[in-house]
Every structure is written in C-alpha cells, then in structure tokens.
Design an enzyme around this catalytic site. Sequence first.
Site, short mmCIF file in Angstrom:
data_model
loop_
_atom_site.label_atom_id
_atom_site.label_comp_id
_atom_site.label_asym_id
_atom_site.label_seq_id
_atom_site.Cartn_x
_atom_site.Cartn_y
_atom_site.Cartn_z
N GLY A 574 0.82 -1.21 0.00
CA GLY A 574 0.00 0.00 0.00
C GLY A 574 0.85 1.26 0.00
O GLY A 574 1.92 1.33 -0.63
N SER A 575 0.39 2.25 0.75
CA SER A 575 1.01 3.60 0.72
C SER A 575 2.42 3.62 1.27
O SER A 575 3.19 4.55 0.99
CB SER A 575 0.14 4.59 1.48
OG SER A 575 -1.11 4.72 0.85
N THR A 576 2.82 2.66 2.06
CA THR A 576 4.20 2.64 2.55
C THR A 576 5.20 2.46 1.40
O THR A 576 6.39 2.77 1.55
CB THR A 576 4.39 1.49 3.58
OG1 THR A 576 4.01 0.24 2.99
CG2 THR A 576 3.57 1.75 4.83
#
Length: 859
Positions: A574-576
């Site tokens: 995801g956003s990481t």
Amino acid sequence: MRESGGRGQGPGRGAGGAGSQGGPGAARRTSGGPGRAGRQGGSSRSEGTGRPASPENPPRGPREGSDPLDLPFGRDAFRDDDRDNDRDDHRDNNRGRPPQDPGDEGRGRSRQGDGDRGRPREDRSRGGDARRRSRDEGEQPRGRGSQARDESDRPRGAGSRGRGSSAREDGDASRGRGSRDDDGDRLRGRGSRDDDGDRLRGRVQGHEERSRGRTDDRAGTRRDGGRPGGEDPRRRGPQEDVPSRRTPAGRSSAGGSRTGRGGDGPPPRGPRRPPPAPPRPPLVLRLGSPRRRINIGLIGMTFVLSIFAGRLVQMQGLDSKVYEAAAADQRQHTETIQAKRGSINDVNGHELAVTIEAREVSIDPTKVPVSIRAKAAAILGQQLGKSQQEIAEKLARTGTHYQLLARDVDPVVATRLLQARIPALSAKKTYRRLYPAGDLAGSLIGFVGDEGNGLGGMEQSKNSLLAGRDGEQRVETGRDGQRIPMTSSQRTAPVDGQDVRLTIDRDIQWAAQKSIGEQVRKSGADSGTVIVMDVRTAQVVAMANAPELDLGNWRKAPASSYVNKAAADVFEPGSTNKVITAAAAIEAKAVTPDTVYQVPDRIRCADQVLRDSHAHKMEAMTFRQAMAQSSNVATIMAARKVGSQRLYEMLKAFGFGSTPGGGVPSAEAGLLPDYKKWSGSQNCTVAYGQGVSVTALQMASVYQTIANGGVKIEPQIVAGTTDTTGRFVPAPAGKQTRVVSETTAKEIAMMLESAVGAEGTGQLAAIGGYRVAGKTGTADRYDAELGRYDGYTASFVGFAPADQPRLVVLSVVQNPKNGHFGGELAAPVFKDVMTFAIKSKKIPPTGSAAPPVRMRAGQ
C-alpha cells in the site's frame, strides 16, 4: 490169561513177535461177545499196516514232516511202565462210561490190558526182546509201527484203526489190520509177514533213536502223575481234546470203537478223518553277520564324523575371520553419546532456548505382573503428568519389550520413579530443550522435535551449528544388555553444539510482542507483525508476531503459528511503498519535494478509474504535501514522469522480488512482476503499492535504507556464535548497497517527518521530544484462500530520531475488523514499541526541531 484177548508178548510190530494170546493189539469188541484172540505169530496189525493196496485203497506213505511211528515214549519207558500204561489205558478207555458189572466181560466188554495181566511174565518180556532186536538190527520199517494201543488213546480217533489187530466175530475179512481167525489165512496186512516185521523193527528202532531225548521226559511226566484225571501224555494224539461224538449206533467217534450192547453186526464206521496237519516248525530269526553290521556302523560313523570335521575345518580354518567378526558384532554394541545442543541467546546473552539434562523413561511391559499394573500405572501417571489410563494401556502391550512412557523427564522425577521399584523400568540419560521465555519470539526461535532436530525458526536454520556432533562408544555386552567388565571399548567423544547469539533484544521483543498482540485483539484482526531494526547495522532488534507460538506447548499449537509471519507472510504494502516512487522520481530529478500538482480525487489509468485515498475537490498539492496526506493520484502523476522501467528498477534495488540475506529463517522474496508484463492499470497501481507483494522484513529494510542515507544493508538476525572454548565470535556484517543518494534519502526523510506532523496521516505515531519520520499504509488485502481481494492491510513504518535515525519500527495489522486505516491501527503500535525501544537503548532526543518546509502550494 483171559479169552477176550489182550496184548501179546510184544507190541505186535511184526510177524516175528510172540503174540500167541491174541496178538499185541486189543481184541476188537463186537456186539456178540468178547473179541477173538489174536493169532500166534503177530496177527495184530501195527500202526503202519493197512488193507491191501487197491484202486479204492491206495497205499499210504508216512506223513510228511512227522515221525514214522509217532511213538510218545522210548524203550525204557515201555519196558518199565507196561503195567502203568495198562492201567492208564483202562482208565482212558472207560472215561465217561458208566460203571460196569463183572458180567460185562462175557458180553465182549473186556478191558484192555486184561490179556497182559493174565499173560505170563515171560510172554510180556518177549515183546521187549523183540523191540530190542528191532532196534539193534536197524531195519527201516515200511509201516507206522505195531505198538498196540487202545482205541480210545489213538490220536486221530479213527474208529478201529489201532496199532494191533482186532478179530471180528461175524467173519468179515480184516481191512488190512489183522487175519481172519476162522480160516487161518495169513494176515493180509503188512504186519503178517516176517519181512514186514523186520522192516517194522527197523522203523521202530529209527524212531526210538530220534525220540530218545524226549522219551524220558514224557515217561517222567506220566510217572509224576501227568495231567489231572490220570491221562497219559504219551498216549494222547493231536486230537485228544476233540470231544467225543455219538453215532446213531452208540459208537464213539473219538474215544475208540465200541458196539452197542445188543447189536448183531459190526458198528457202522464213521467217515475217515484226514490226518492232522503237521506242526509248523518254529520261526527262527536269522541274524545277519555281526561283522557286516559293525562295518556298516563304522562306515556311517566315519561319514558323519567326516562331515563334522569338514565343518570344523571350514569354520576354524577357512572362515575363521568371518565368524570372529560376526561374534564380535554380537558382543559389541555401539552406544550413541548425545551431544549437548547449543543454546540460543539474545543480544545480551539472555537464554531464549537452552538444553538441560533429562531422562527418557521406558518400561518392558512383559516383565510387569498383571497384579501390580494398576498400581504401577497410577504411580507413573501421577509422576509423569499423564493419565492413568494412558499408562495402563502401554503396560498392557505385552507384545513388545520396549514401551516409551515419557521424554524430557526431570532427573529428580526419574530418580523418584526408580526408587519406587517398578519392575523393568529404566531411565535413559538425554537432553531436554527448554525455552525459558515461553512464547517470546517463538516462531522466530522455532522448536526441536523428538529426534533432536530443529523443526522451525532458528532451530531449523541453524540446526547443524546448534546440534554439534554426537559421539559413540563401542562396548561389549551380554545377553541381558549389561556391559561385560574388563572388556575393551572404543569411545569417540561428542562435540557439543555452539551457542547462537541473536540480534534480538529480549526486552524490546517483549514490548513489541505485547503491543501488537493487544492491537490484534482490539481490532479483531487475523494477525499482526512488528519489526524493530537497527538503522546503522540492519540488525533485527525485535521480530514479533501475533498470535505467537508458545514453545512450551508447541505440539498443541496450530500449524499456522509455526510460520514466522514477519519474514514469510507476503502482502501488498500500500502507501508505505510511495517512498520508493518518490525516491525514483527525485533520484531521476523528475520532481522535487516542492513540485506542485493539481490533484483530483480520481484518475483514469488504461481501462480503469483509480480513486484517491479520500474524496476531495481538485486541489493544488506539493509533492511533500501529497506524501504527507498519502495522495494516490499525485503519486501516479509523479510515477508517470519516471516511467515503468525506472520504477521497476528502483523497486528491485530496494530488495523487492529477492530474498533478504542475513540468515533470517523462513524469509520470502515477495512478488515483483517484470514491468513488461504489467497491465495498463498496474503501471499506475504499482506506484502506490498495489500490484506488488512484499514481506514485513523487506519493507522494514526499505526504510532502513532511507534512514541510513540511502545505503541498504542486508538485515541481520544472528549477532554471532560461541566456539568450543566459549569465546564469542561475531557474525560478519551484512552486505551494504547504495540505492539512492544521501541527498535523496534526506529529502525523503524530511517528507516522511511531515507525514507524522500536524497535517500528516501518521499523527498517532508522534513521540514527544523526538523527531519521528514515518508513513502510513492502507492496502486492499488479497486473500489467497478466497482467490480475491478481501479486507485490508493496515501498516505504519518509520524511524527515530528523524534527524539521526537509530531504530526502524514496522507494524502491520492483517485484515482488521474494527477499522482499517494504517494511521488508526498500526501507528499507535509503532509509537508504543518505538518509545520503549528508545528508552531501552537509552537513545536520547536530538533536541533539534524540524526545519520549516512548504506544505501547500502558494505558501
């Protein structure tokens, strides 16, 4: 001398005998009166004489195999016992008849022997002289002998065929047994001629010589009394025991010829009986030659002994070495000396897994009496912590001599059981693997199976180093398994395993495990992971999973808990993952942190429309602001300037798609498809962390690279080992690789620090007094069991202090049910663990403040 006739002077064996008083045979009785007297000169007929030969009456020869005269006595008995024989004949002849009155003699019923008693002595002795002459002359008679017997004593019981002649009163011709008295004719029988008498005498002489041996015995038997009833054994024939038969005329067929008392003519003759069968000679067992038997026996013994000798030569000569080795193998047994397994310690030397001495308790069920099984099962079950029923079932298995009752038994307990004197109970020295911390880093450490081999975690990956090398000892034992004293033995000493020291800090591990466990329970998530890593060395300080494996009870734990999820579970970050897109864009100088983008809340990518993390109007955003607020659309815009190939290369450089080194057990490589195979939408989704898969360890390594100034170091889980002397040998440092420049790394670090600030999504990760940099992540979760996306993966990863990074902390919550954003679920876990780790490591705050940055466009 009586007129009724009787014996003559001799036995009446020939014409030369005296016999003037009626012949040697008894006069045949008729119904008319007394019998006629025999003619002088041997008118009586001997046993060997008969009627003249004719076609109706052929001459008879002597019976085959029998004595020609069949005389039961010798000459001495005949001479001495004449008077006794006459009396016996009288008794035998009259046995079974009613008493007679004196008048019977006038009616022809005179007794035999009366003529002899009335005859002068010289007449009686004359017959004896004739017998002696016959014996001396040695002539061979043709008849059967002329000794007169009473008809009742004849052995064949054949009517009037006596050994003397009998005159008939009615004038009938004699049937070869004597002469007719009225006309004075010569006897037609054989006994009426002188030459016949000579032959008769010779026959008698030969018979007497053959029967000389048994005459005295028979005579002695008679003189001693013979059989009961006065029977004379010498005068009994082969058919003496046959009972008498009465003919219609009153004549006895077995006891002699006798007419009826009032009969006018001669009594009818019964059918002539065949001569008795000759006695069978006794069976004589003829034995073989003793010499031949001995020779055969010697040959057999020689053959057997030669086989034994050959076998002995083979065993003791030819195959002696083979049998010697086989005998040695039977006596010698190899005992394994188990090496002590090395311990697993944390970075400070605290034992996480240790080996202690234990006992393996077993029993021979065949030697446990039935009467004490219940009592023994109760004692064993109580001491070993097992049910009595389970122990009783093992004791009942009498088909085997070995039954294992328990492993890893405390030596004190085993000693107590041996003192209970349970039959055939034994305790073998072994080692027990003990995990003092329980479930602390359980899936990372792993466990040891019953055979002493590691089955998971570090126990498996470092098994050869930890197990060491077992020794052995060859000893000679007897039948009962006891060692034979004073025998040679060969012993190879075991080599104990080496201790392994991990980079894990026990205290930080405990804090991480406690924090993620609580969050998983609160959020209702399936699992959670926390990784704490040293920035400067990339050593893993903590690697926690929830739920964690309890090493003290690993046999009852589910198989899913055996996996170290922090290194093995693959998920979409995801956003990481946006930091890699930012690093690729800044490194390519396609963008800067202050680059402004007009960001809508959705964007078309190929055939799909992708939405932003939250709905909003068209908004001008700097790239730093887009990172802080985790804008998917702004990230896609920056990725398009980089291109799919450069993005792919940057992902590869950060370690995606490859297994991290450093010896972390169960580490996976994740999934990074080749950019040439990316779909139209995947060219956009990969930029914000969808369409690729990583592990928690890989993502923690990405942030370690950013915090370390752009230098990637392989994660390390093993700090070092101890050698045989106990000296600590540190593990070599992990491989270092520069991924991005230090400037790029610092710019990204400042962007990540803004994400934890007041306008970022990771405000819950902020720690008072410390500058913290980090990034939240919320991704759709792909469920492999369902084969589709289902649920979310909430995550947060950052480092502190932001200006001088020391530790990286990553927290991941899989498939939570109560919330799903990383800033809500994972950021608080980061804060708890980082706070504890900083204090534990005594990392002071830098005291500096974050520099002012441009967050919004127009500032």
